[in-house]
Write a protein that holds these residues in place. Structure first.
Motif, mmCIF file in Angstrom:
data_model
loop_
_atom_site.group_PDB
_atom_site.id
_atom_site.type_symbol
_atom_site.label_atom_id
_atom_site.label_comp_id
_atom_site.label_asym_id
_atom_site.label_seq_id
_atom_site.Cartn_x
_atom_site.Cartn_y
_atom_site.Cartn_z
ATOM 1 N N UNK A 224 0.802 -1.078 0.119
ATOM 2 C CA UNK A 224 -0.057 -0.052 -0.212
ATOM 3 C C UNK A 224 0.940 1.442 -0.119
ATOM 4 N N UNK A 225 2.012 1.151 0.656
ATOM 5 C CA UNK A 225 2.900 2.449 0.760
ATOM 6 C C UNK A 225 3.653 2.422 -0.720
ATOM 7 N N UNK A 226 3.768 1.277 -1.297
ATOM 8 C CA UNK A 226 4.310 1.541 -2.513
ATOM 9 C C UNK A 226 3.542 2.189 -3.772
ATOM 10 N N UNK A 227 2.146 1.756 -3.577
ATOM 11 C CA UNK A 227 1.226 2.213 -4.474
ATOM 12 C C UNK A 227 0.907 3.679 -4.210
ATOM 13 N N UNK A 228 0.870 4.141 -3.057
ATOM 14 C CA UNK A 228 0.757 5.603 -2.822
ATOM 15 C C UNK A 228 1.578 6.314 -3.139
ATOM 16 N N UNK A 229 2.880 5.865 -3.034
ATOM 17 C CA UNK A 229 4.005 6.738 -3.266
ATOM 18 C C UNK A 229 4.323 6.798 -4.732
ATOM 19 N N UNK A 230 3.665 5.781 -5.609
ATOM 20 C CA UNK A 230 3.815 5.685 -7.122
ATOM 21 C C UNK A 230 2.801 6.842 -7.654
ATOM 22 N N UNK A 231 1.756 6.707 -6.900
ATOM 23 C CA UNK A 231 0.416 7.571 -7.285
ATOM 24 C C UNK A 231 0.666 9.165 -7.045
ATOM 25 N N UNK A 232 1.415 9.441 -5.768
ATOM 26 C CA UNK A 232 1.966 10.616 -5.626
ATOM 27 C C UNK A 232 2.798 11.051 -6.535
ATOM 28 N N UNK A 233 3.922 10.339 -7.060
ATOM 29 C CA UNK A 233 4.616 10.654 -7.820
ATOM 30 C C UNK A 233 4.211 10.871 -9.080
ATOM 31 N N UNK A 234 3.274 10.234 -9.825
ATOM 32 C CA UNK A 234 2.711 10.468 -10.894
ATOM 33 C C UNK A 234 2.041 11.876 -10.937
ATOM 34 N N UNK A 239 8.581 12.258 -5.547
ATOM 35 C CA UNK A 239 9.748 12.154 -6.351
ATOM 36 C C UNK A 239 10.000 10.472 -6.710
ATOM 37 N N UNK A 240 10.877 10.314 -7.666
ATOM 38 C CA UNK A 240 11.144 8.839 -7.992
ATOM 39 C C UNK A 240 11.916 8.005 -6.950
ATOM 40 N N UNK A 241 12.588 8.890 -6.070
ATOM 41 C CA UNK A 241 13.348 8.516 -5.029
ATOM 42 C C UNK A 241 12.501 8.103 -4.029
ATOM 43 N N UNK A 242 11.235 8.716 -3.741
ATOM 44 C CA UNK A 242 10.221 8.090 -2.849
ATOM 45 C C UNK A 242 9.853 6.716 -3.370
ATOM 46 N N UNK A 243 9.519 6.599 -4.733
ATOM 47 C CA UNK A 243 9.211 5.428 -5.202
ATOM 48 C C UNK A 243 9.662 4.141 -5.114
ATOM 49 N N UNK A 244 11.291 4.594 -5.349
ATOM 50 C CA UNK A 244 12.249 3.530 -5.114
ATOM 51 C C UNK A 244 12.581 3.213 -3.617
ATOM 52 N N UNK A 245 12.438 4.017 -2.707
ATOM 53 C CA UNK A 245 12.388 3.732 -1.267
ATOM 54 C C UNK A 245 11.419 2.728 -0.840
ATOM 55 N N UNK A 246 10.090 3.062 -1.424
ATOM 56 C CA UNK A 246 8.997 1.969 -0.830
ATOM 57 C C UNK A 246 9.004 0.792 -1.662
ATOM 58 N N UNK A 247 9.683 0.793 -2.844
ATOM 59 C CA UNK A 247 9.881 -0.394 -3.596
ATOM 60 C C UNK A 247 10.794 -1.192 -2.791
ATOM 61 N N UNK A 248 11.845 -0.667 -2.367
ATOM 62 C CA UNK A 248 13.153 -1.314 -1.587
ATOM 63 C C UNK A 248 12.027 -2.000 -0.600
ATOM 64 N N UNK A 249 11.460 -1.463 0.393
ATOM 65 C CA UNK A 249 10.686 -1.741 1.341
ATOM 66 C C UNK A 249 9.732 -2.916 1.017
ATOM 67 N N UNK A 250 9.475 -2.855 -0.190
ATOM 68 C CA UNK A 250 8.266 -3.930 -0.493
ATOM 69 C C UNK A 250 9.085 -5.182 -0.738
#
Length: 523
Positions: A224-234, A239-250
């Motif tokens: 859920x964190x990754x999906x929200x981060x991706x939606x916020x980036x779009x 930022x893309x860094x936030x998306x990568x961070x949540x992707x690593x956590x996932x």
């Protein structure tokens, strides 16, 4: 009548040579009959006890181990019949429903584990050796002829018996009986080794089950964190860094969940092997990880372990065996007496009947068993040193187990009293602020993640606590588990909690914790 004797005696005109031959044949027949009488008597003595060695143990209840629920004086029918071999499919069908509780696993282990059967067989073998050590030597029957042919031939029969002196058989049996005691204590130790394996594997699997549940929650939060981060980036708000961070956590949460599944699979197989049924189906088990356990006093626990554990008793029995062996070695130079008596028939003119008597004994002139006496004394000293070593090892193991038990116990109590309530309060406050619009949904997810990781750390502390608790129960050889307040060396509850209660009095009251980690609202 013998044919050739009948022919000789029926001759119509016997000559002197023929009469001599007839007399010789008659005398030889009498000697043969005399020897045959002695041999027949010996055979009759032997055949008067037709019980075979394998049948003898069946009629002596003192050599049998009692079956569960069957008194030792009564012989069950299935004891005399070897159990039939069954294939794997039949074995699996005989297992019945999959066990779930610790008591069910324990009962199956005590019934099926081969380690216990091996220890029981060792006890039976030691009892057999003890019986054999007291048996008197058999007599020796002999028939012979120093001179077979001629008019002065001799035919003899003898019976010889060894007379054991100085109580050697009694001393040998006493030493063997100490080996029986050692085997019995080893059987007791084997029982608690099996119980320890079952308990360790059971609680390890129970921790793994809880760990999977927590990892699944972390995986849901990471997704859920990754999906929200991706939606916020779009949307241009991240930022893309936030998306990568949540992707690593996932990714981290996913691999931990996958590894937790491996531990579940291997843990179930370990439980199955611990109960002696490697092919048994083990599903989800039931147990209470959060159960309260008592505290122990270290010095009292060490004394209780040395007093109740079977390992020192094994060495004490070995010391007694060595002492009896020394006494046996001391009387070994005293010679046994060999008595021989018999009958001899000498054929001649005239024939003579003779009695034979012989007394024999070894003279301990050179070999007085000096080496074995010296070795037996050294064995006593070594066994006494082994006893002290075992006691020191048990005291060390008790100290190490208490160290792990106390630290994990305190860690569990602190998580329950301070850390977990604060983490739950953080989630509640974050939910309130999010409902007011003062925090983002990612902040709420982060608070939920912290609470879940705290729950995971709490479970890991529980794993260490239960591992050390099982070790303490094994050292004390406790039949009842989990540990109760009436176990040896338990500290009174008031003394054990005095420090914790003082700490609680100086802390503000924590809010009531939710019953479980609740599902987060949609953003």
């Amino acid at each position: 009548m013998i044919p050739h004797l009948h022919h000789l005696m029926s001759a119509t005109s016997p000559t002197p040579a023929r009469w001599q031959l007839r007399l010789f044949a008659v005398k030889r027949c009498g000697a043969v009959l005399s020897v045959g009488l002695i041999v027949g008597l010996a055979v009759g003595l032997v055949s008067s006890h037709p019980c075979r060695g394998e049948d003898w143990a069946k009629t002596n209840s003192g050599l049998r181990l009692p079956e569960p629920g069957v008194p030792l004086g009564r012989v069950p029918e299935n004891l005399l019949v070897a159990p039939p071999l069954i294939d794997a499919a039949t074995q699996d069908a005989a297992h019945g429903p999959s066990p779930k509780t610790l008591d069910e696993f324990t009962a199956m282990a005590l019934q099926n584990h081969p380690k216990l059967r091996t220890a029981q067989a060792a006890v039976e073998a030691a009892r057999g050796k003890a019986v054999q050590a007291r048996l008197y030597p058999n007599p020796v029957v002999a028939g012979f002829s120093p001179q077979i042919a001629g008019d002065e031939s001799q035919w003899s029969g003898t019976v010889a018996q060894d007379l054991v002196t100085a109580g050697k058989l009694r001393l040998s049996q006493q030493a063997a009986l100490r080996e029986v005691q050692m085997a019995e204590y080893e059987l007791i130790r084997a029982r608690y080794d099996v119980l320890t394996e079952v308990r360790q594997s059971f609680y390890a699997l129970l921790v793994s089950q809880r760990r999977v549940e927590i990892y699944q929650l972390l995986m849901d939060i990471a997704n859920r964190s990754y999906e929200i981060g991706r939606q916020l980036a779009e949307a241009g708000e991240g930022t893309k860094a936030d998306v990568l961070f949540w992707s690593i956590e996932r990714d981290r949460a996913e691999v931990r969940l996958l590894n937790a599944g491996v531990f579940i699979e291997t843990g179930r197989r370990q439980v199955a092997t611990a109960i002696g049924l490697p092919r048994a189906d083990v599903g989800k088990i039931e147990g209470d990880l959060m159960r309260k356990l008592p505290n122990f006093d270290l010095k009292t626990l060490q004394e209780a372990v040395v007093r109740s554990n079977a390992k020192p008793r094994v060495v004490e029995s070995d010391i007694a065996r060595a002492q009896w062996t020394l006494e046996r070695a001391v009387v070994q130079p005293i010679p046994n007496i060999n008595l021989m008596g018999g009958y001899q028939r000498q054929v001649g003119v005239p024939a003579m009947d003779q009695g034979l008597v012989q007394v024999m004994m070894a003279v301990p002139l050179f070999d007085r068993n000096q080496g074995n006496i010296r070795a037996a004394r050294a064995d006593i000293a070594a066994s006494r040193a082994d006893l002290r070593t075992i006691e020191i090892d048990l005291a060390t193991q008790a100290a190490q187990a208490i160290a792990t038990y106390r630290t994990s116990q305190r860690l569990v109590e602190w998580y329950e009293q301070y850390i977990l309530p604060k983490a739950r309060e953080t989630v509640q406050l974050t939910q309130t602020l999010y409902a007011r619009g003062e925090l983002t949904f990612l902040s709420l997810l982060q608070a939920q993640k912290i609470l879940t990781e705290t729950e995971l750390a709490y479970v890991e502390a529980q794993a260490d606590r239960w591992t050390s608790a099982v070790t303490i129960a094994s050292l004390l050889q406790l039949e009842q588990f989990p540990l109760e307040a009436d176990a040896p060396a338990v500290i009174a509850t008031n003394d054990a909690e005095s420090e914790l209660n003082l700490r609680r009095a100086n802390q503000p009251a924590a809010p009531a914790a939710p019953a479980a980690i609740q599902q987060l609202p949609a953003p």
